[in-house]
Design a protein around this motif. Structure first.
Motif, PDB file in Angstrom:
ATOM      1  N   ARG A   1      25.666  -1.866  44.805  1.00 53.17           N
ATOM      2  CA  ARG A   1      25.357  -1.977  43.386  1.00 53.17           C
ATOM      3  C   ARG A   1      25.748  -0.693  42.659  1.00 53.17           C
ATOM      4  O   ARG A   1      26.287  -0.719  41.550  1.00 53.17           O
TER       5      ARG A   1
ATOM      6  N   GLN B   1      29.483  -0.669  42.188  1.00 54.02           N
ATOM      7  CA  GLN B   1      29.874  -1.593  41.124  1.00 54.02           C
ATOM      8  C   GLN B   1      29.595  -0.979  39.755  1.00 54.02           C
ATOM      9  O   GLN B   1      30.387  -1.125  38.829  1.00 54.02           O
ATOM     10  N   ASP B   2      28.467  -0.290  39.612  1.00 55.88           N
ATOM     11  CA  ASP B   2      28.145   0.357  38.346  1.00 55.88           C
ATOM     12  C   ASP B   2      29.157   1.442  38.016  1.00 55.88           C
ATOM     13  O   ASP B   2      29.566   1.594  36.869  1.00 55.88           O
ATOM     14  N   GLU B   3      29.578   2.202  39.017  1.00 54.38           N
ATOM     15  CA  GLU B   3      30.563   3.253  38.790  1.00 54.38           C
ATOM     16  C   GLU B   3      31.921   2.675  38.408  1.00 54.38           C
ATOM     17  O   GLU B   3      32.641   3.259  37.612  1.00 54.38           O
ATOM     18  N   ILE B   4      32.254   1.514  38.941  1.00 52.12           N
ATOM     19  CA  ILE B   4      33.518   0.873  38.611  1.00 52.12           C
ATOM     20  C   ILE B   4      33.480   0.332  37.182  1.00 52.12           C
ATOM     21  O   ILE B   4      34.454   0.418  36.441  1.00 52.12           O
ATOM     22  N   LYS B   5      32.337  -0.190  36.764  1.00 55.79           N
ATOM     23  CA  LYS B   5      32.214  -0.763  35.423  1.00 55.79           C
ATOM     24  C   LYS B   5      32.157   0.312  34.339  1.00 55.79           C
ATOM     25  O   LYS B   5      32.596   0.083  33.231  1.00 55.79           O
ATOM     26  N   LYS B   6      31.633   1.476  34.628  1.00 51.25           N
ATOM     27  CA  LYS B   6      31.466   2.515  33.606  1.00 51.25           C
ATOM     28  C   LYS B   6      32.764   2.921  32.927  1.00 51.25           C
ATOM     29  O   LYS B   6      32.802   2.998  31.709  1.00 51.25           O
TER      30      LYS B   6
ATOM     31  N   SER C   1      35.483   1.259  32.349  1.00 48.09           N
ATOM     32  CA  SER C   1      35.960   0.209  31.455  1.00 48.09           C
ATOM     33  C   SER C   1      35.073   0.118  30.219  1.00 48.09           C
ATOM     34  O   SER C   1      35.551  -0.157  29.120  1.00 48.09           O
ATOM     35  N   ASP C   2      33.772   0.353  30.367  1.00 48.13           N
ATOM     36  CA  ASP C   2      32.871   0.355  29.217  1.00 48.13           C
ATOM     37  C   ASP C   2      33.218   1.509  28.284  1.00 48.13           C
ATOM     38  O   ASP C   2      33.177   1.366  27.058  1.00 48.13           O
ATOM     39  N   ARG C   3      33.554   2.648  28.831  1.00 52.30           N
ATOM     40  CA  ARG C   3      33.918   3.804  28.012  1.00 52.30           C
ATOM     41  C   ARG C   3      35.181   3.525  27.221  1.00 52.30           C
ATOM     42  O   ARG C   3      35.286   3.918  26.056  1.00 52.30           O
TER      43      ARG C   3
ATOM     44  N   GLU D   1      36.240   0.662  26.108  1.00 48.02           N
ATOM     45  CA  GLU D   1      35.905  -0.253  25.025  1.00 48.02           C
ATOM     46  C   GLU D   1      35.243   0.500  23.892  1.00 48.02           C
ATOM     47  O   GLU D   1      35.484   0.220  22.714  1.00 48.02           O
TER      48      GLU D   1
END
Length: 55
Positions: free
Chosen positions: A37, A40-45, A47-49, A51
């Protein structure tokens, strides 16, 4: 699953049970889940930045 068949998965599970014992398996599963988990959070961060920067 990673090119393994069911017989190989069962053998790995039995060996893991023999090494760690039935009491330790849930703790190991919980630790593995938290680790995955976190990855996964590190991978999503990132892409969120990106955006946020586009706005």
């Amino acid at each position: 699953m990673f090119g393994l068949g069911w017989p190989e998965v069962i053998i790995i599970a039995v060996i893991g049970l023999a090494i760690f014992g039935p009491a330790k398996i849930p703790q190991l599963g919980s630790a593995l889940g938290k680790t995955l988990r976190g990855f996964q959070d590190e991978i999503k961060k990132p892409s969120d930045r990106e955006e946020d920067l586009d706005e």
